[in-house]
Design a protein around this motif. Structure first.
Motif, short mmCIF file in Angstrom:
data_model
loop_
_atom_site.label_atom_id
_atom_site.label_comp_id
_atom_site.label_asym_id
_atom_site.label_seq_id
_atom_site.Cartn_x
_atom_site.Cartn_y
_atom_site.Cartn_z
N ARG A 46 -75.58 13.33 -74.39
CA ARG A 46 -75.54 11.88 -74.69
C ARG A 46 -76.15 11.65 -75.82
N ILE A 48 -77.05 11.48 -79.81
CA ILE A 48 -76.34 11.66 -81.11
C ILE A 48 -76.95 11.76 -82.23
N GLY A 49 -78.34 12.07 -82.06
CA GLY A 49 -78.85 12.80 -83.22
C GLY A 49 -79.39 11.54 -84.25
N CYS A 50 -79.68 10.28 -83.61
CA CYS A 50 -80.02 9.05 -84.64
C CYS A 50 -81.40 9.27 -85.04
N GLN A 52 -83.63 7.67 -83.41
CA GLN A 52 -84.30 6.35 -83.14
C GLN A 52 -85.53 6.63 -82.07
N LEU A 73 -80.96 11.27 -92.16
CA LEU A 73 -80.54 12.22 -91.01
C LEU A 73 -80.51 13.80 -91.70
N VAL A 186 -87.92 6.29 -75.19
CA VAL A 186 -86.93 5.84 -74.26
C VAL A 186 -86.41 4.52 -74.46
N ALA A 188 -86.50 3.20 -77.27
CA ALA A 188 -85.54 3.02 -78.66
C ALA A 188 -84.23 3.64 -78.45
N CYS A 189 -84.22 4.37 -77.57
CA CYS A 189 -82.61 5.30 -77.40
C CYS A 189 -81.59 4.46 -77.29
N PRO A 190 -80.50 4.59 -78.25
CA PRO A 190 -79.36 3.52 -77.93
C PRO A 190 -78.39 4.06 -76.85
N LYS A 191 -78.47 5.10 -76.43
CA LYS A 191 -77.56 5.88 -75.64
C LYS A 191 -78.01 6.04 -74.17
N GLU A 192 -79.42 5.61 -73.76
CA GLU A 192 -79.87 6.17 -72.91
C GLU A 192 -79.54 7.80 -72.57
N LEU A 194 -82.36 9.39 -73.14
CA LEU A 194 -83.45 9.58 -72.15
C LEU A 194 -83.47 8.53 -71.19
N LYS B 592 -77.41 -2.26 -73.35
CA LYS B 592 -77.47 -1.54 -74.74
C LYS B 592 -76.63 -0.04 -74.47
N ALA B 593 -77.25 0.61 -73.78
CA ALA B 593 -76.56 2.09 -73.71
C ALA B 593 -75.00 1.91 -73.40
N HIS B 596 -73.02 1.02 -76.38
CA HIS B 596 -73.01 2.33 -77.36
C HIS B 596 -72.15 3.52 -76.66
N THR B 614 -73.96 7.47 -85.89
CA THR B 614 -75.53 7.33 -86.23
C THR B 614 -75.47 6.27 -87.38
#
Lengths: 348, 632
Positions: A46, A48-50, A52, A73, A186, A188-192, A194, B592-593, B596, B614
């Motif tokens: 999951r 994406i290496g952002c 955040q 990045l 956790v 801050a992660c936009p994609k869960e 974490l 949010k997740a 995204h 990103t």
């Protein structure tokens, strides 16, 4: 007592303690940890290496401002380690195709049985009931054994602080968890990528993800058993060694590896007076017994000699008596014969 | 030096001791063992052959040799030499084993390789040309490589490549028998039966190679039919696929190169690389342009358990209620697969139900008919192949990546294949296969469509309405409709039910949707709702799989608005996705997740690289430096 014998006895005492009483080591076959302790599941498929999460960590922990901003990045192009300035870093790997990077977030894994805590002789580290491994700088003496002990090379040292140097390490945002908030990364992660929750539930969730998408994941939850289990768990679509995670650590926790030998140390210390006293007593007693035996032997030998002497004397006496009697008898005989001859003479 | 394979075979079981040396000989005769399969990667080559046949004699003393085959053929070709330099020839055909020799023992085998390789190198070297390693330079050949460098793709025949071969061979030989043959036990020979051709793998399945000493009895221009001795064939097992493929393909290609006019022959490949390098389209032509192969296969078929299945209603009334038969569009599927063996595994061109029965049987490899059609892992099963197709096509994968592997289809989709209009299995059993095929064709034409309405009866313009009331008594009203009313009535009764077309749907849907529920550090997103739907619709418009399985126009909406029935007013994301990591639904993504994940995973699958995942500000306006807002 000989020196060799003494050392042998000492060794036997130590081995006996370890072999017969493993419970004193304080570890179980499988250490479950406190029930419902919290953990974080990182899902590399999951991420994406952002970065955040790095920014989130920085914001909630009041860490020093990094040289390059978090939205740069290109930082990911070189391998990094958590250090005194950052509790967590994201690294980029190319385990397969050149255009398909896989990211992995590195931070303290919050072992169920932490090596750092077991190596710390002032107990600056605590594994809390909530799952976090926290560090108390107020008792730390700065020996940095924890940095050597940690198999994940996490604790970092603020060498630049001359007066109050300390260890820096992810806290799993223990104060925030206590308030019912999420760890900064956790949050801050936009994609869960974490997921925060009770560790046992995270394990169920991870297994379910693998079951539902077996072609997305490799069938391994990193941290479930590594080093006796960690509170931070990892899922990935590629083998973990390709993501820079150590797969040579085994499933035994660091404390368990050393507990046997270390547990013997206090035991031997406790046994020292008894042992030495015992050795002294044994030695003394042996000497005593020896001298007693000697005395007895001398006495009995003397007795025997006297007995023999007495018997000899008796024999001699008896012999002398006999001789004397014989002489008397002889004399009497002689006298009788003389008397008889005189009488015959007189008669004739 | 060759040892007859049959001699070894007959003694199997009784005299295993003889068998093993025979295997070793065969292995050695094979000479090379292809190493690991895999995709073509830089630094790796499909022509590297790991010579490790010495393993037959125990542990290797030195690492196996990675032999660069194409390099050697190139060098030899430059000097006008060909395959004969290394490969033996039997009756005009090359045998593609190194030297074709076998050795009785380890030393002999070693000497054989060294003598042949090094002597050639030495000759080259003595003539002042660059050569391979010489005596004493052991490690130049015997190099320990940490990675297996030999990667090659299986070089099977697919429909496009087949079409090419048909084009080239039909002028010359004019018959499918150039390649296709079958063993005739009566005549003890290989014959060709027109219309009953099978793929090579139908017979040539074995892995192990066999000795080929007596394979070629009479030289002939083409390779097959009368050329293999009956004596040899009797009781012999077919040679391994890789063995016959090299034997037949390469020999034929070599001849073709010599004989074909106008330099066409050079198109026939003979190097390792030209066949074994993985490429997307080996034949260089797309499936659509390939003419249909005609081998008497049906255009459509009904897939239902055969009457010989012990579990069918005919045999076992306990199993009276089965799923309806599936009308299968065979013709359509021929166009969408690479080769017949994509479905007909082992190239056995017979119906699935011949082996796969309702209950797993030994004949069907212990795979029941249900499993054979629905196993998601298998690329031969319907579901497995459909899933792979959807995941491999970017236009489809964007939505289908979110599917659950265990049962990727909505159970409502069962009826799309299992046609409710299919007749009962009892009736089907009495139909011939031709009748079944015709029925399947009809069913396919009407699949998923509403049944056609019956003709409207003639309507009376005048009629009487009769009422019987207890209070009012019997009443009757004469009614006469105007011709205008009649027309209106007729129109209403014959009106076709309204069909929403996806295009209309896209016209009516919101053009943009402003996603602002979570706007904080980043601003709201103007989501181009209709534009996305339109591009999805365009992507699937030509796809036959989508046409068959996207039954409702609202299926399009379900790509994002998942977990809810198709409708014009699907629920918003926030209906289900709220705070993350709740106790009730710990696995459900937070809002949010969810946003995204849906956008980014779909973009990834559809190979949409812009905007990058990103690049936050490509979608959001960045308003302020973030201060973590605590949702928990």
């Amino acid at each position: 007592m000989h020196r060799r014998k003494f050392l042998g006895l000492l060794g036997a005492a130590g081995a006996g303690t370890v072999a017969h009483n493993p419970a004193v080591a304080g570890t179980h076959a499988v250490f479950p940890g406190p029930a419902r302790q919290k953990g974080v599941l990182f899902d590399a498929t999951r991420c994406i290496g952002c970065r955040q999460c790095e920014q989130g960590c920085f914001e909630v922990n009041g860490l020093p401002q990094p040289e390059r901003p978090f939205d740069d990045l290109s930082v990911l192009d070189s391998k990094r380690r958590p250090d005194a300035q950052a509790y967590t870093v994201v690294n980029k790997y190319f385990p397969g195709k050149k255009d398909q990077p896989v990211y992995i977030k590195t931070q303290c894994n919050h072992c169920l049985e932490p090596a750092c805590a077991s190596s710390c002789f002032v107990a600056a580290y605590t594994k809390t009931r909530q799952g976090a491994v926290v560090y108390d700088p107020s008792v730390c003496v700065g020996c940095r054994y924890c940095m050597i002990a940690c198999p994940f090379e996490i604790p970092a040292y603020t060498y630049e602080q001359a007066v109050t140097p300390r260890i820096m390490k992810c806290t799993m945002c223990a104060p925030r968890i206590a308030e019912g908030k999420l760890p900064g990364c956790v949050q801050a992660c936009p994609k869960e990528a974490l997921t925060f929750g009770p560790r046992d539930e995270l394990l169920h969730m991870a297994r379910e993800r693998i079951r539902q998408s077996p072609d997305r994941y490799i069938d391994h939850i990193y941290g479930e058993h590594e080093m006796g289990g960690t509170s931070w768990l990892y899922l990935s679509g590629v083998p973990f060694q390709k993501l820079g995670l150590r797969t040579d650590l085994g499933t035994t926790s660091a404390p368990k590896l050393t507990s046997g030998a270390l547990a013997a140390v206090p035991m031997v210390t406790a046994l020292w007076p008894i042992l030495l006293g015992g050795v002294y007593f044994i030695t003394k007693r042996k000497d005593l017994l020896a001298s007693r035996a000697k005395k007895e032997a001398v006495a009995s030998a003397l007795e025997k000699a006297q007995e023999e002497h007495r018997a000899e004397l008796k024999k001699v006496r008896e012999k002398a008596e006999k001789e004397k009697q014989a002489a008397i008898d002889k004399e009497i005989q002689k006298a009788r014969e003389q008397a008889a001859s005189e009488q015959n003479k007189e008669d004739s | 030096m060759f040892r007859n394979w049959r001699a070894g075979k007959k003694s199997r079981g009784r005299k295993a001791g003889i068998m093993y040396p025979a295997i070793i000989l065969v292995l050695l005769a094979a000479g090379f063992v292809w190493a690991n399969k895999g995709s073509t990667q830089p630094g790796k080559s499909p022509d590297l052959i790991s010579i490790n046949s010495m393993q037959a004699f125990g542990p290797l003393e030195l690492p196996p040799v990675d032999f660069a085959h194409d390099l050697h053929t190139q060098v030899l070709a430059g000097r006008g030499e060909g395959c004969a330099s290394c490969h033996p020839q039997v009756k005009d055909n090359f045998v593609f084993t190194f030297s074709g020799l076998s050795a009785e023992g380890k030393e002999e085998a070693k000497t054989m390789y060294h003598a042949q390789c090094v002597s050639c190198h030495r000759t080259e070297n003595s003539q002042g040309r660059s050569s391979g390693p010489l005596e004493g330079e052991c490690r130049s050949c015997h190099q320990k490589t940490s990675v297996d460098k030999s990667v090659y793709a299986g070089a099977g025949m697919d429909l496009a490549l087949h079409a090419k071969h048909v084009k080239y061979t039909e002028d010359k030989y004019g018959t499918c028998g150039t390649c296709h043959h079958v063993f005739d036990p009566k005549g003890q020979e290989l014959i060709h039966i027109q219309g009953q051709e099978l793929g090579c793998r139908a017979c040539h399945q074995k892995e192990e190679r066999i000795a080929l000493s007596s394979l070629f009895q009479s030289p002939d221009e083409s390779l097959f039919t009368p050329r293999i001795s009956a004596e040899y064939l009797a009781g012999m097992e077919p040679a391994s696929w890789s063995q016959v493929a090299h034997l037949a393909c390469v020999n034929c290609h070599l001849r073709f190169r010599e004989t074909a006019p106008n330099g066409q022959g050079q198109k026939a490949p003979v190097s390792c690389r030209s066949c074994h390098e993985r490429s997307e389209d080996p034949a260089g032509s797309s499936q659509a342009t390939v003419p249909r192969l005609k081998r008497g296969q049906p255009d459509a078929a009904l897939i239902s358990p055969g009457p010989d299945d012990p579990q069918t209603v005919l045999q076992d009334p306990e199993h009276a209620s089965l799923m309806q038969a599936v009308p299968f569009d065979h013709k359509l599927h021929e166009q969408s697969v690479d080769a017949c063996r994509s479905c007909h595994h082992q190239s056995r061109l017979e119906s699935c139900t011949t082996c796969h029965k309702l209950l797993a049987s030994e004949k069907g490899g212990m795979i029941s008919l249900d499993q054979a059609m629905h196993t998601v892992d298998s690329e031969k099963s319907c579901l497995g192949c459909h899933r792979e197709k959807t995941l491999n096509r970017p236009e489809c994968a964007g939505c289908h990546v979110f599917g659950n592997k265990e049962w990727p289809q909505d159970t409502d989709n069962c009826r799309i294949c299992h046609d409710p209009k299919s007749p009962h299995h009892k009736e089907l059993a009495s139909l011939s296969s031709k009748e079944q095929s015709a029925l399947a064709k009809d069913l396919l034409l009407t699949r998923g469509k509403e049944p056609t309405r019956p003709e409207l009866m003639p309507l009376p313009q005048e009629f009487t309405i009769q009422l019987d009331s207890e209070v009012l008594g019997s009443l009757s009203f004469p009614v006469r409709l105007s011709s205008q009313d009649m027309a209106e009535l007729r129109k209403r009764l014959t009106k076709e039910p309204e069909q929403t077309r996806p295009q209309d749907l896209i016209q009516e849907m919101p053009r943009t949707v402003t996603i602002e529920r979570l706007a904080d550090q980043y601003g709201a997103v103007d989501f181009p709702h209709a534009q996305i739907a339109d591009s999805l619709q365009k992507g699937m418009a030509e796809d036959t799989l989508a046409q068959a399985f996207h039954q409702s126009p609202f299926t399009l909406c379900q790509g994002c608005h998942h977990q809810s029935p198709p409708s014009a007013n699907p629920p918003a994301c926030a209906s289900c996705h709220g705070k993350p990591f709740t106790e009730q639904n710990p696995g459900r993504l937070g809002l949010k997740a969810a946003y995204h994940t849906m956008c980014m995973d779909c973009h990834d699958q559809m190979k949409i690289t812009e905007p990058a995942n990103t690049d936050c500000s490509a979608c959001h306006e960045q308003k302020k430096s973030r201060i973590i807002s605590d949702t928990k």
